[in-house]
Design an enzyme around this catalytic site. Structure first.
Site, PDB file in Angstrom:
ATOM      1  N   HIS A  29      47.400 -26.026  -1.027  1.00 38.92           N
ATOM      2  CA  HIS A  29      47.997 -24.699  -1.029  1.00 38.92           C
ATOM      3  C   HIS A  29      47.268 -23.758  -1.987  1.00 38.92           C
ATOM      4  O   HIS A  29      46.422 -24.179  -2.787  1.00 38.92           O
ATOM      5  CB  HIS A  29      49.475 -24.796  -1.400  1.00 38.92           C
ATOM      6  N   GLU A  31      48.183 -22.061  -4.684  1.00 38.50           N
ATOM      7  CA  GLU A  31      48.339 -22.277  -6.114  1.00 38.50           C
ATOM      8  C   GLU A  31      47.471 -23.434  -6.606  1.00 38.50           C
ATOM      9  O   GLU A  31      46.879 -23.370  -7.686  1.00 38.50           O
ATOM     10  CB  GLU A  31      49.805 -22.565  -6.462  1.00 38.50           C
ATOM     11  N   CYS A  58      56.162 -23.674  -3.349  1.00 38.66           N
ATOM     12  CA  CYS A  58      57.046 -24.661  -2.723  1.00 38.66           C
ATOM     13  C   CYS A  58      57.599 -25.618  -3.776  1.00 38.66           C
ATOM     14  O   CYS A  58      56.992 -25.862  -4.818  1.00 38.66           O
ATOM     15  CB  CYS A  58      56.310 -25.422  -1.621  1.00 38.66           C
ATOM     16  N   CYS A  67      54.143 -27.296  -5.250  1.00 40.38           N
ATOM     17  CA  CYS A  67      53.296 -26.415  -6.062  1.00 40.38           C
ATOM     18  C   CYS A  67      54.001 -26.003  -7.353  1.00 40.38           C
ATOM     19  O   CYS A  67      53.360 -25.782  -8.382  1.00 40.38           O
ATOM     20  CB  CYS A  67      52.899 -25.182  -5.262  1.00 40.38           C
ATOM     21  N   TRP A 156      40.995  -6.537  37.245  1.00 39.03           N
ATOM     22  CA  TRP A 156      40.866  -5.998  35.893  1.00 39.03           C
ATOM     23  C   TRP A 156      41.138  -4.500  35.846  1.00 39.03           C
ATOM     24  O   TRP A 156      40.614  -3.732  36.640  1.00 39.03           O
ATOM     25  CB  TRP A 156      39.469  -6.291  35.332  1.00 39.03           C
ATOM     26  N   ARG A 170      44.677 -13.990  21.273  1.00 34.64           N
ATOM     27  CA  ARG A 170      45.126 -15.332  21.662  1.00 34.64           C
ATOM     28  C   ARG A 170      44.858 -16.348  20.551  1.00 34.64           C
ATOM     29  O   ARG A 170      45.679 -17.236  20.291  1.00 34.64           O
ATOM     30  CB  ARG A 170      44.423 -15.768  22.950  1.00 34.64           C
ATOM     31  N   ASP A 186      47.116 -14.755  39.899  1.00 30.28           N
ATOM     32  CA  ASP A 186      45.886 -14.603  39.121  1.00 30.28           C
ATOM     33  C   ASP A 186      45.179 -15.918  38.822  1.00 30.28           C
ATOM     34  O   ASP A 186      43.994 -15.923  38.511  1.00 30.28           O
ATOM     35  CB  ASP A 186      46.187 -13.907  37.791  1.00 30.28           C
ATOM     36  N   THR A 255      58.577 -10.479  33.957  1.00 25.94           N
ATOM     37  CA  THR A 255      58.754 -11.272  32.732  1.00 25.94           C
ATOM     38  C   THR A 255      58.818 -10.361  31.519  1.00 25.94           C
ATOM     39  O   THR A 255      59.695 -10.508  30.652  1.00 25.94           O
ATOM     40  CB  THR A 255      57.600 -12.273  32.580  1.00 25.94           C
ATOM     41  N   LEU A 256      57.913  -9.406  31.434  1.00 33.02           N
ATOM     42  CA  LEU A 256      57.924  -8.456  30.324  1.00 33.02           C
ATOM     43  C   LEU A 256      59.228  -7.665  30.282  1.00 33.02           C
ATOM     44  O   LEU A 256      59.818  -7.461  29.216  1.00 33.02           O
ATOM     45  CB  LEU A 256      56.733  -7.503  30.453  1.00 33.02           C
TER      46      LEU A 256
END
Length: 311
Positions: A29, A31, A58, A67, A156, A170, A186, A255-256
């Site tokens: 981590h 720290e 943590c 930590c 496109w 992504r 698609d 879906t959106l």
């Protein structure tokens, strides 16, 4: 991911003597990296230095030791923390441990900025759902897809630079979600190809259970989860249980719209390409919850970024 991104510095007499950041999942981590650097290079200054850390240290054993224990053992006298860790096993316990050891602790410095860095982590632990990014591309006349197409592949709307940016996005998220109609029309692979980085987990909605296994989303390029509901709340519950802290929803329109209507989204990234369809599938209908926060021009494309103003 799924750990938060954390930074730490040690400051002595207004000079940074060490810095560190959290390594990949399972690694050390922020720290630890910061303090270890100081021990090697400035061991006599540590006890007189102030530790600044963007997230509460943590206090529990996970893949690495707590930590907070290292900070105490290093005899650091003052710690400045950006924000409290929302993870149930920490959630203020690291701060309590430091204070109990006699350390002077300040909390809430640049809190909004520290929250923004880890908005996915905070959303997942506080709201028990992934951070949700809506993404679509529409034509100048407001269509997201043409009425007909010549082949089972994307039509496109945006240019190659915008599409490369989507691949970068992504690589930054844990999941990518599409509906069954998009998969059929698609045949996307939904992987990260035009940018260096890992591919997100693919989430496919299949309410009928009849999507052909020959489709690209079922290849071995990335993990795929199939969900048999279009209900956004049930989808979020499934993704939460799968430890997916963020998801980018790439369409289609139905879906959106489900997520927009349910007001279950955090951010929307909407491209407008320099093309027209005249007819086809209309782009999602946005609500008054959409606050425009940024507009970018990517050659002839326009990218609008929105935030949900109810959250």
């Amino acid at each position: 991911m799924p750990n938060p991104s954390v930074g730490a510095i040690l400051v002595h007499n207004n000079t940074i003597i060490a810095e560190g950041f959290t390594q990949a999942y399972g690694g050390t981590h922020a720290e630890v990296n910061c303090i270890n650097f100081a021990k090697k290079n400035y061991p006599t200054l540590i006890e007189e230095a102030t530790l600044y850390v963007s997230l509460e240290p943590c206090s529990h054993w996970g893949k690495t030791p707590p930590c907070a224990d290292l900070v105490i053992a290093s005899n650091i006298k003052k710690v400045v923390i950006g924000t409290i860790d929302p993870f149930a096993k920490v959630a203020g316990n690291g701060i309590k441990k430091l204070i109990s050891a006699g350390i002077d602790v300040t909390v809430g410095v640049l809190e909004k900025e520290c929250y923004e860095i880890n908005k996915r982590f905070f959303t997942y632990h506080e709201k028990k759902r992934p951070y949700i990014i809506l993404k679509w591309a529409e034509t100048t006349d407001g269509f997201i897809a043409p009425k007909s197409r010549d082949a089972q592949q994307p039509v496109w709307i945006t240019n190659t630079y915008s599409r490369q940016l989507v691949h970068k996005w992504r690589s930054e998220e844990m999941g990518i979600l599409v509906g069954g109609n998009t998969v059929i029309k698609d045949n996307p692979s939904l992987t990260t190809r035009d940018w260096e980085g890992t591919s997100p987990t693919r989430i496919v909605i299949d309410t009928k259970g009849d999507l052909p296994q020959s489709l690209s989303v079922f290849n071995n390029a990335a993990k795929t989860i199939v969900i048999d509901t279009t209900d956004p709340i049930q989808i979020c519950n499934t993704l939460y249980d799968a430890n997916i802290q963020s998801v980018i929803i790439e369409g289609g329109a139905a879906t959106l719209q489900h997520f927009i209507d349910a007001n279950l989204w955090d951010e929307a990234r909407v491209f407008t390409g320099n093309v027209t369809f005249n007819e086809g599938t209309k782009a999602p209908v946005t609500s008054n919850h959409f606050d425009l926060i940024k507009t970018q021009h990517i050659k002839e494309d326009i990218l609008h970024t929105f935030k949900n103003n109810t959250l």
